[in-house]
Design an enzyme around this catalytic site. Structure first.
Site, PDB file in Angstrom:
ATOM      1  N   GLY A   1      -3.337 -76.660  -7.225  1.00 28.20           N
ATOM      2  CA  GLY A   1      -3.437 -75.391  -6.516  1.00 28.20           C
ATOM      3  C   GLY A   1      -2.102 -74.712  -6.297  1.00 28.20           C
ATOM      4  O   GLY A   1      -1.038 -75.217  -6.665  1.00 28.20           O
TER       5      GLY A   1
ATOM      6  N   CYS B   1      -3.104 -69.114  -2.434  1.00 30.20           N
ATOM      7  CA  CYS B   1      -3.794 -69.657  -3.606  1.00 30.20           C
ATOM      8  C   CYS B   1      -3.599 -68.788  -4.842  1.00 30.20           C
ATOM      9  O   CYS B   1      -4.393 -68.835  -5.782  1.00 30.20           O
ATOM     10  CB  CYS B   1      -5.278 -69.861  -3.322  1.00 30.20           C
ATOM     11  SG  CYS B   1      -5.590 -70.934  -1.910  1.00 30.20           S
TER      12      CYS B   1
END
EC number: 2.3.1.181
Length: 222
Positions: A74, A170
């Site tokens: 991520g 993100c």
């Protein structure tokens, strides 16, 4: 039905919890007969980068914030009070040796938690995480070694959403949301037992209180 020990230490510095995870993972790999562990906690304000995350997604001087690059997948994310973080230390050989399945199952846990509060959680094709009300409400990032997991998920219950303005969360330029926006008055203390129950139900395990010290012991104490 397998056992999963639930550890709920409260507000824990990120580096401390990170080290706990590493130790729990190493212990689980070395002792496959040990039960799985789920840690549910909060962190003081901190930012973390995934292993391959783009540092350009940090929009402020890194020296001005607490920031760590981790071994999870991520991009960059924020953790802080009001956000419930879950760190499952699971041996996936007892479930399915499939990381896609694991991520989707973690998402399902969170979707069921939101449903318990009358909120419809959704997945978005091509992305990892859970959305509600058009905003991303939960993020996932995992690390797996020899089919044992660490890191996990973060559910925004009532965090300082302004903290996300310092990053591109993100790697997405879309807004971040929280459960309290959709369910006013809800708190981490209310959500935490619901997460534990949903985790047990979705993964098909029995969650029971555990002691961190016993789980880290060389001789099985948990």
């Amino acid at each position: 039905m397998g056992r999963c020990l639930l550890i709920e230490p409260g507000l824990v510095p990120y580096l401390t919890a990170w080290e706990w995870q590493r130790q729990l993972m190493a212990t689980r790999i070395a002792h496959r007969d040990r039960p799985d562990v789920l840690m549910l906690l909060e962190h003081p304000p901190v930012y973390t980068l995934g292993q391959g995350a783009d540092a350009k997604h940090v929009l402020v001087d890194p020296a001005s914030i607490e920031l760590y690059r981790t071994e999870r997948g991520g991009e960059v994310t924020y953790h802080g009070p009001g956000q419930l973080v879950g760190y499952p230390i699971l041996d996936l050989t007892g479930y399915r040796q499939d990381l896609h399945w694991y991520l989707r199952t973690l998402e399902q846990v969170l979707i069921e938690v939101l449903a318990d509060f009358g909120v419809q959680g959704e997945r978005e094709a091509g992305f990892t995480g859970v959305w509600a009300g058009g905003r991303k409400i939960a993020a996932l990032g995992i690390k797996v070694s020899r089919w044992v997991t660490m890191h996990g998920f973060a559910l925004n219950v009532d965090p300082d959403l302004d903290a996300f303005a310092r990053i591109v969360p993100c790697g997405l330029t879309r807004p971040v949301g929280s459960l309290v926006q959709l369910c006013p008055g809800v708190s981490v203390e209310q959500v935490q037992p619901v997460v534990a129950c949903a985790f047990a139900r979705v993964f098909g395990v029995q969650c029971e209180p555990g002691a961190l010290e016993a789980c880290l012991a060389v001789k099985p104490g948990c």
